[in-house]
Structure formats: C-alpha cells, structure tokens
Scaffold this active site. Structure first.
Site, PDB file in Angstrom:
ATOM      1  N   HIS A  17       0.840  -1.210   0.000  1.00 23.61           N
ATOM      2  CA  HIS A  17       0.000   0.000   0.000  1.00 23.61           C
ATOM      3  C   HIS A  17       0.872   1.256   0.000  1.00 23.61           C
ATOM      4  O   HIS A  17       0.584   2.217  -0.707  1.00 23.61           O
ATOM      5  CB  HIS A  17      -0.870   0.060   1.269  1.00 23.61           C
ATOM      6  CG  HIS A  17      -1.866  -1.047   1.423  1.00 23.61           C
ATOM      7  ND1 HIS A  17      -1.946  -1.822   2.558  1.00 23.61           N
ATOM      8  CD2 HIS A  17      -2.839  -1.493   0.584  1.00 23.61           C
ATOM      9  CE1 HIS A  17      -2.926  -2.706   2.423  1.00 23.61           C
ATOM     10  NE2 HIS A  17      -3.490  -2.535   1.239  1.00 23.61           N
ATOM     11  N   LYS A  41     -17.664  -6.115   8.447  1.00 26.74           N
ATOM     12  CA  LYS A  41     -16.460  -6.892   8.729  1.00 26.74           C
ATOM     13  C   LYS A  41     -15.953  -6.603  10.133  1.00 26.74           C
ATOM     14  O   LYS A  41     -16.178  -5.514  10.660  1.00 26.74           O
ATOM     15  CB  LYS A  41     -15.349  -6.507   7.746  1.00 26.74           C
ATOM     16  CG  LYS A  41     -15.404  -7.191   6.403  1.00 26.74           C
ATOM     17  CD  LYS A  41     -14.112  -6.910   5.662  1.00 26.74           C
ATOM     18  CE  LYS A  41     -14.189  -7.318   4.202  1.00 26.74           C
ATOM     19  NZ  LYS A  41     -13.002  -6.840   3.446  1.00 26.74           N
ATOM     20  N   ARG A  90      -1.905  -6.090  -8.051  1.00 32.97           N
ATOM     21  CA  ARG A  90      -0.719  -6.899  -7.764  1.00 32.97           C
ATOM     22  C   ARG A  90      -0.477  -7.925  -8.855  1.00 32.97           C
ATOM     23  O   ARG A  90       0.621  -8.070  -9.356  1.00 32.97           O
ATOM     24  CB  ARG A  90      -0.875  -7.626  -6.422  1.00 32.97           C
ATOM     25  CG  ARG A  90      -0.775  -6.719  -5.230  1.00 32.97           C
ATOM     26  CD  ARG A  90      -1.229  -7.389  -3.989  1.00 32.97           C
ATOM     27  NE  ARG A  90      -2.610  -7.822  -4.109  1.00 32.97           N
ATOM     28  CZ  ARG A  90      -3.344  -8.305  -3.139  1.00 32.97           C
ATOM     29  NH1 ARG A  90      -2.818  -8.478  -1.958  1.00 32.97           N
ATOM     30  NH2 ARG A  90      -4.599  -8.645  -3.341  1.00 32.97           N
ATOM     31  N   SER A 129      -2.703  -7.847   3.237  1.00 32.23           N
ATOM     32  CA  SER A 129      -2.954  -7.626   4.668  1.00 32.23           C
ATOM     33  C   SER A 129      -3.358  -8.939   5.323  1.00 32.23           C
ATOM     34  O   SER A 129      -2.995  -9.214   6.471  1.00 32.23           O
ATOM     35  CB  SER A 129      -4.069  -6.598   4.853  1.00 32.23           C
ATOM     36  OG  SER A 129      -3.695  -5.361   4.321  1.00 32.23           O
TER      37      SER A 129
HETATM   38  O1  PNS Z   1      -8.789  -2.839   0.630  1.00 34.79           O
HETATM   39  P1  PNS Z   1     -10.069  -3.398   0.066  1.00 34.79           P
HETATM   40  O2  PNS Z   1     -10.873  -4.083   1.151  1.00 34.79           O
HETATM   41  O3  PNS Z   1      -9.832  -4.287  -1.126  1.00 34.79           O
HETATM   42  O4  PNS Z   1     -10.932  -2.115  -0.436  1.00 34.79           O
HETATM   43  C1  PNS Z   1     -12.220  -2.271  -1.010  1.00 34.79           C
HETATM   44  C2  PNS Z   1     -12.917  -0.919  -1.177  1.00 34.79           C
HETATM   45  C3  PNS Z   1     -12.849  -0.126   0.111  1.00 34.79           C
HETATM   46  C4  PNS Z   1     -12.247  -0.111  -2.269  1.00 34.79           C
HETATM   47  C5  PNS Z   1     -14.382  -1.186  -1.611  1.00 34.79           C
HETATM   48  O5  PNS Z   1     -14.907  -2.206  -0.817  1.00 34.79           O
HETATM   49  C6  PNS Z   1     -15.281   0.046  -1.466  1.00 34.79           C
HETATM   50  O6  PNS Z   1     -15.094   1.031  -2.134  1.00 34.79           O
HETATM   51  N1  PNS Z   1     -16.267  -0.057  -0.546  1.00 34.79           N
HETATM   52  C7  PNS Z   1     -17.182   1.027  -0.266  1.00 34.79           C
HETATM   53  C8  PNS Z   1     -18.621   0.620  -0.630  1.00 34.79           C
HETATM   54  C9  PNS Z   1     -18.854   0.796  -2.124  1.00 34.79           C
HETATM   55  O7  PNS Z   1     -18.746   1.875  -2.666  1.00 34.79           O
HETATM   56  N2  PNS Z   1     -19.187  -0.328  -2.800  1.00 34.79           N
HETATM   57  C10 PNS Z   1     -19.483  -0.302  -4.219  1.00 34.79           C
HETATM   58  C11 PNS Z   1     -18.306  -0.773  -5.067  1.00 34.79           C
HETATM   59  S1  PNS Z   1     -18.737  -2.306  -5.793  1.00 34.79           S
END
Ligand code: PNS
Length: 162
Positions: A17, A41, A90, A129
């Site tokens: 990150h 979560k 990645r 992570s």
């Molecule tokens: O680090 P991560 O868990 O892969 O990040 C995922 C993230 C935070 C980018 C994604 O889950 C997100 O944007 N969540 C907010 C809710 C949202 O907007 N969902 C619609 C996208 S499908």
C-alpha cells in the site's frame, strides 16, 4: 489541482500500500487515503487505529491526508468533488475483482468517478494484509511486509511480544 482518493481497508497498511501511496502522491497534487469503516467486517484494527497508523506511515508526505469513510465510495468522492480513485493491482488475480468495482463505480457515478490502477512494484506483488495477519498470528516474521512500528502493533494484537 489534481486530486485523487486511494480507498481501501488497510487492515493493516503494508509496504505494498505504501508503495502505491508514494507513487500516487507523486502523480497527484493531493492524495486522500480513505479508510473504509465497514460495519459488515470485524477488522483487526478499528477504523480510528487504521487512520492513525496510516497518518504516521505517511507523515513525511505533505500532500497526503488520511480520512475514514463509510457508505458508497461514489457518494464520498462526490462530496469531496474528487473524480479519480486509485487502486493497486498486484497480479492478474486482482484484475477481475478490481475491474468489477471500477466499472460499477463508473456506472453508479454516471461517469464521474474513474479508477486509475497502479501496478504494485514486483517486490510487493505477493503481499496482502490477510497474509500479514496470518503470519503475525503465528508469531512469524513480518519485517519485510510492514514498517517496524506497524509490526509491533500487529504482534500486540495477537498477544506476542517482540
Ligand atoms: O482494501 P479493500 O478491502 O480491497 O478495499 C475495497 C474498497 C474499500 C475499495 C471497496 O470495498 C469500497 O469502495 N467499498 C465502499 C462501498 C462501495 O462503494 N461499494 C461499491 C463498489 S462495488
């Protein structure tokens, strides 16, 4: 001014990150690292802890700020009037998931939120992570994965002393 958001769970932030943050901060005038407060979560670190850790880890980058967010990314981005989300890629295995999120955000935002992908530097391409947490939970060595102060906090969560 060119501004971008780098959203994620960052539970916890890894060198992968941080590599993306450094590179995005050199492309954009202002980068907001946005930590998802996901009520669905149970994270290892609370959202407040994750924000604090990221602030410390990015303290030397003057154009980077760190915030928590909840709800839809497109709503949060619209409120901030930011139109670019950064995500790290990645390996090919990330691609399908990332493409789905990017296209959904583009559709839901009516074209207002675009996603830019930065390919993670090769030395961090294996990092996640989730694996960092698993290794630390068994008291394994995570010194190549996260900064020393983050490693200390992770070990503490698992009741290990280093
Ligand atoms: O680090 P991560 O868990 O892969 O990040 C995922 C993230 C935070 C980018 C994604 O889950 C997100 O944007 N969540 C907010 C809710 C949202 O907007 N969902 C619609 C996208 S499908």
């Amino acid at each position: 001014m060119k501004a971008a958001i780098y959203p994620g769970s960052f539970d916890p932030v890894t060198y992968g990150h941080l590599d993306v943050i450094h590179r995005a901060a050199s492309i954009f005038d202002e980068l907001t690292v946005s930590v998802l407060n996901n009520v669905m979560k149970t994270p290892l670190f609370s959202v407040e802890e994750r924000v604090k850790i990221l602030m410390e880890a990015t303290a030397e980058l003057p154009n980077v700020k760190v915030e928590a967010f909840s709800g839809l990314l497109i709503d949060y981005a619209a409120k901030k009037d930011i139109h670019v989300a950064i995500r790290g890629l990645r390996a090919i295995t990330d691609f399908e998931y990332e493409l789905q999120i990017a296209q959904t955000n583009k559709l839901l935002s009516k074209g207002k939120l675009d996603t830019m992908f930065l390919t993670t530097s090769l030395e961090y391409a294996y990092l996640s992570s989730t694996s960092v947490k698993e290794i630390a939970s068994f008291n394994g060595d995570i010194s190549q994965c996260v900064p020393p102060f983050v490693a200390k906090l992770i070990y503490e969560k698992y009741g290990h002393r280093k």
